[in-house]
Design a protein around this motif. Sequence first.
Motif, PDB file in Angstrom:
ATOM      1  N   ARG A 199      -0.578 -22.843 -15.110  1.00  0.00           N
ATOM      2  CA  ARG A 199      -0.722 -24.287 -14.904  1.00  0.00           C
ATOM      3  C   ARG A 199       0.635 -24.931 -14.629  1.00  0.00           C
ATOM      4  O   ARG A 199       0.732 -25.969 -14.012  1.00  0.00           O
ATOM      5  N   GLY A 200       1.684 -24.290 -15.128  1.00  0.00           N
ATOM      6  CA  GLY A 200       3.028 -24.829 -14.934  1.00  0.00           C
ATOM      7  C   GLY A 200       3.642 -24.468 -13.598  1.00  0.00           C
ATOM      8  O   GLY A 200       4.787 -24.820 -13.334  1.00  0.00           O
ATOM      9  N   GLY A 201       2.902 -23.711 -12.772  1.00  0.00           N
ATOM     10  CA  GLY A 201       3.391 -23.438 -11.425  1.00  0.00           C
ATOM     11  C   GLY A 201       3.848 -22.020 -11.169  1.00  0.00           C
ATOM     12  O   GLY A 201       4.291 -21.705 -10.069  1.00  0.00           O
ATOM     13  N   PHE A 202       3.737 -21.141 -12.166  1.00  0.00           N
ATOM     14  CA  PHE A 202       4.107 -19.747 -11.916  1.00  0.00           C
ATOM     15  C   PHE A 202       3.115 -19.156 -10.926  1.00  0.00           C
ATOM     16  O   PHE A 202       1.910 -19.231 -11.124  1.00  0.00           O
ATOM     17  N   ASN A 203       3.639 -18.562  -9.857  1.00  0.00           N
ATOM     18  CA  ASN A 203       2.769 -18.022  -8.816  1.00  0.00           C
ATOM     19  C   ASN A 203       3.030 -16.528  -8.654  1.00  0.00           C
ATOM     20  O   ASN A 203       4.058 -16.132  -8.108  1.00  0.00           O
ATOM     21  N   PRO A 204       2.095 -15.700  -9.126  1.00  0.00           N
ATOM     22  CA  PRO A 204       2.333 -14.252  -9.065  1.00  0.00           C
ATOM     23  C   PRO A 204       2.324 -13.705  -7.638  1.00  0.00           C
ATOM     24  O   PRO A 204       2.729 -12.571  -7.411  1.00  0.00           O
ATOM     25  N   PHE A 205       1.879 -14.523  -6.681  1.00  0.00           N
ATOM     26  CA  PHE A 205       1.852 -14.078  -5.283  1.00  0.00           C
ATOM     27  C   PHE A 205       3.174 -14.337  -4.561  1.00  0.00           C
ATOM     28  O   PHE A 205       3.374 -13.844  -3.455  1.00  0.00           O
ATOM     29  N   ALA A 206       4.039 -15.141  -5.140  1.00  0.00           N
ATOM     30  CA  ALA A 206       5.263 -15.550  -4.437  1.00  0.00           C
ATOM     31  C   ALA A 206       6.057 -14.331  -3.981  1.00  0.00           C
ATOM     32  O   ALA A 206       6.205 -13.365  -4.734  1.00  0.00           O
ATOM     33  N   SER A 207       6.559 -14.392  -2.756  1.00  0.00           N
ATOM     34  CA  SER A 207       7.398 -13.292  -2.287  1.00  0.00           C
ATOM     35  C   SER A 207       8.769 -13.435  -2.929  1.00  0.00           C
ATOM     36  O   SER A 207       9.145 -14.511  -3.385  1.00  0.00           O
ATOM     37  N   SER A 208       9.495 -12.360  -2.939  1.00  0.00           N
ATOM     38  CA  SER A 208      10.821 -12.296  -3.565  1.00  0.00           C
ATOM     39  C   SER A 208      10.821 -12.988  -4.927  1.00  0.00           C
ATOM     40  O   SER A 208      11.683 -13.772  -5.248  1.00  0.00           O
ATOM     41  N   HIS A 209       9.795 -12.678  -5.676  1.00  0.00           N
ATOM     42  CA  HIS A 209       9.615 -13.296  -6.963  1.00  0.00           C
ATOM     43  C   HIS A 209      10.774 -13.036  -7.886  1.00  0.00           C
ATOM     44  O   HIS A 209      11.298 -13.931  -8.538  1.00  0.00           O
TER      45      HIS A 209
END
Length: 216
Positions: A199-209
């Motif tokens: 909910r805080g915006g963590f996105n497991p799909f983001a590239s170069s995470h």
Amino acid sequence: MATVGLRAPGISPATKCDTNRRPQHHVSRSVFPLLSMKIEKPKPTVQTSSMSTSKWRVKVVGAPDIKNKELQPPPEVGVGVFILKDNKILLGRRRSLYVAANTYGLPAGHLELGETYEECAAREVKEETGLDIKNIELLTTNNLYHNATHLDITYLRAHLSDPNQTPQNIEPDKCEGWEWYDLNNLPEPMFGPLKEMLRGGFNPFASSHYEKNQLI
Ligand SMILES: Nc1nc2c([nH]c(=O)n2[C@H]2C[C@H](O)[C@@H](COP(=O)(O)OP(=O)(O)OP(=O)(O)O)O2)c(=O)[nH]1
């Protein structure tokens, strides 16, 4: 060199809290400098504080006011796995007797002696869902104090080895079943710390995470 208490495979959470069986646990503060960096007053339920340079990479337990620390079980070292499929992640609802009771969470579990995070991720996913995964990557760590337990959880992500695999509920005593959920349509109630991240915006799909969430 510090020795860190490790949880032996097969020991249930209840057994683990039995202080008679508690492993020797000597942790040098110098091994975990971050733990001594921030001292904050306890807050309710999820006790975390974020490093200023990173929103999700590291959360530091803020030295909550734990009574009789020497009698408490050592921190739990675990992994949680985001299995990515299309724009969805796999979540299952835990049954009431287990940690994170009645909440939706990721395939997850505890590190076994000598295991890498990636090996642990593959093993836990297989044990809980029957799925084989590939492209296993470290995403972030979450070091927090939740419901009187210190959790040191490493989150990873992975893809299905074969995209046609379907999840099975291998441990029906622990989980009601597994479903794919869109990040924009997550189920409730969700395991608190996971919900806080997503909910805080963590996105497991983001590239170069990993780079984006690196410290410093
Ligand atoms: N199930 C689950 N646990 C999570 C998530 N996020 C998170 O920090 N955790 C924590 C809670 C637990 O301390 C740990 C996983 O424990 P678990 O209760 O699922 O472990 P398990 O019985 O399946 O595995 P094991 O002890 O047999 O190794 O990870 C999550 O999304 N799902």
